[in-house]
Design an enzyme around this catalytic site. Sequence first.
Site: not given
Length: 451
Positions: A153-154, A205-206, A227, A261, A355
């Site tokens: 799932k991109h 991702g977030s 991650e 990241c 971030e």
Amino acid sequence: MIKSINPYTGKLIAQYEAYDETTVMHMIEKGSNSFLAWRKTGVHERCELIKGVGDHLLKKKDAYARLMSLEMGKPVKQAIAEIEKCAWLCDYYSDNAPGFLKDKEVITDAAMSYVAYEPLGVVLAVMPWNYPFWQVFRFAVPTLLAGNTCLLKHASNVMGCAEEIQKIFIDCGFPEGTFQNLVIGSDKVEMVLEHPKVRAVSLTGSEAAGKAVAAIAGKNIKSSLLELGGSNATIILKDADLKEALNTVINARYQNTGQSCIAAKRLLVDKHIADEFIDRFLEEVKKLRSGDPLDEETYIGVLAREELAEELEDQMNRSITAGATILCGGDRKRAYFEPTVLKTNDPTVAVMQEETFGPLMCVCVFDGIEEAIELSNQTNFGLGVSIFTQDIERIKSYIPRFEEGAVFVNELVKSDPRLPFGGVKNSGYGRELGLEGIRSFVNVKTVYIKG
């Protein structure tokens, strides 16, 4: 409808009809059926297929790089480097997977006892847009070599890359159903992960996405690897080689237009060399060339979506309101954000705690290594830290005190196929790459045979 829009021109590239539930369920079943045969395929045969993928990537690297530049604004030279890194990953794992997955004998009181590393089944990957090929291959290569099958799932804005990656595996001879791209939005992830034949999930991702996916995986007792975000510090000690540090820090913060990241987001500089280093740093930042991502001379492109530039601008403005000063940059035009540097002595301002995903660096001056360690650890993130010093023996004694997944000395924090990659605290859990990466989605099976 899922749309791919060029962030530099604002023009529509392509649009994709999202799969309905019936189609998604059929693809999960296909992945599960494919797993039954794929798990029996010898690891050396799997390695040959992955080796072929690496060769294919290099042959078509210009085309794939152009696609990334169009879909998410990555400067094309950096996009080519991304494809080359994916090919390196393929070579590394095709050379090392047989040893990594080999049964490990353990001496006990049994006639024979050993640990076997066996695949789990269908593994879902929820991947981000900032490294559209690398993030997917970083997951898929070791996961496939371990004998699992993959569902991707991109991110919706790089669906062209996702479709092309699926085609690569098909063209390189992988069995049907081994690697499949799900053309779905985030709202369908829960449905996929709750399916009993999906055994695990990897998400990059977030924080918010990680919490949501981890909750679903936990509720369904499934393995998960996260991650997530980072607010990496780069520490310049007073005995650092300033020229080496300067060149490295520029790349550490501004490559990929700062959308990483593990980028250097907080620059911590010893007070004894602060004035000189900051002045030289600003000079180099001002030299960075912005422009069309397809121009090979461009170093700073655009952010992947205009709202991302707006979020970065908001973080900058909130920090300035809280007392930070702007040293250079600060302008935004649609998805373009000018390379920017702020300075603050307050570790609680937004750019020191949140971030920042773009070409925005915050500088803070410290007095001695004890304060540097305190500032570095003073966030909820823990992906990595980079330290510049010429006293290697001294810094080695301080490494255990950094609350990070990685410590790099005299180098930027980076991912390397040979080393485990991942974070602690709100940066996630689990490890990709290296030996640990290929064993992330396996059943570590104990075998005990009494004579």
